[in-house]
Design an enzyme around this catalytic site. Sequence first.
Site, PDB file in Angstrom:
ATOM      1  N   ALA A   1       0.882  -0.922  -0.130  1.00 50.26           N
ATOM      2  CA  ALA A   1       0.142   0.078   0.192  1.00 50.26           C
ATOM      3  C   ALA A   1       0.629   0.841  -0.511  1.00 50.26           C
ATOM      4  O   ALA A   1       1.448   1.405   0.293  1.00 50.26           O
ATOM      5  CB  ALA A   1      -1.305   0.075   0.861  1.00 50.26           C
ATOM      6  N   ASP A   2       0.258   1.999  -0.376  1.00 47.81           N
ATOM      7  CA  ASP A   2       0.328   3.747  -0.231  1.00 47.81           C
ATOM      8  C   ASP A   2       0.146   4.857   0.074  1.00 47.81           C
ATOM      9  O   ASP A   2      -1.016   4.822  -0.498  1.00 47.81           O
ATOM     10  CB  ASP A   2       1.715   3.988  -1.576  1.00 47.81           C
ATOM     11  CG  ASP A   2       2.550   4.415  -1.494  1.00 47.81           C
ATOM     12  OD1 ASP A   2       3.462   5.003  -0.774  1.00 47.81           O
ATOM     13  OD2 ASP A   2       2.372   6.369  -2.039  1.00 47.81           O
TER      14      ASP A   2
END
Length: 190
Positions: A66-67
Amino acid sequence: MIVLASSSPRRTQLLDMLDIAHEVEPAGVEEAIADGESPSEAVVRLAREKAATVAKRRSGMAVLAADTIVVLEGRILGKPESVEDARRMLSELSGRSHQVMTGVALARGEAVAARLDVTTVTFRELASGFIDDYLATGEPLDKAGAYGIQGYGAALVEKIEGDFFSVMGLPVRLVLDLMDEAGIHYRFTR
């Protein structure tokens, strides 16, 4: 068992909360925004790159990445470089709404599926002394937008519209959707 391509303690905490067995292996991908890339394009691309990078090292494993970024009027507010930078960000966010964008990706072999979540967060009006007190906790210094909603930063927030867990860095519903699509079905008990 999945591999979490992140060193974020908050992402680990959310997977632990759901009792999703995982190992942690950060991707080591440079988190730079490409020229002309929109914030939403950037977070999805970075999540994909992180998942694909670790999937190459962990053949046969499902890899989750994820970011998360904070966006105010189209500008990305990353992690502050100093206390003064954090103060500037918090002052800009005071009394205003901003978006928290989280890209999440799941890789299995060569296949990488990704999703985007956008949540709107509105801050209370923050007096300068209140900001100083928050800065003194040290919490804002390693967080995008200089706050963590799951900690003392909760005191800054007036309301959120969207996924609370996405603001923490991992939209749980999208993770479960991606896992399901990859044939990894979530069970409340093992």
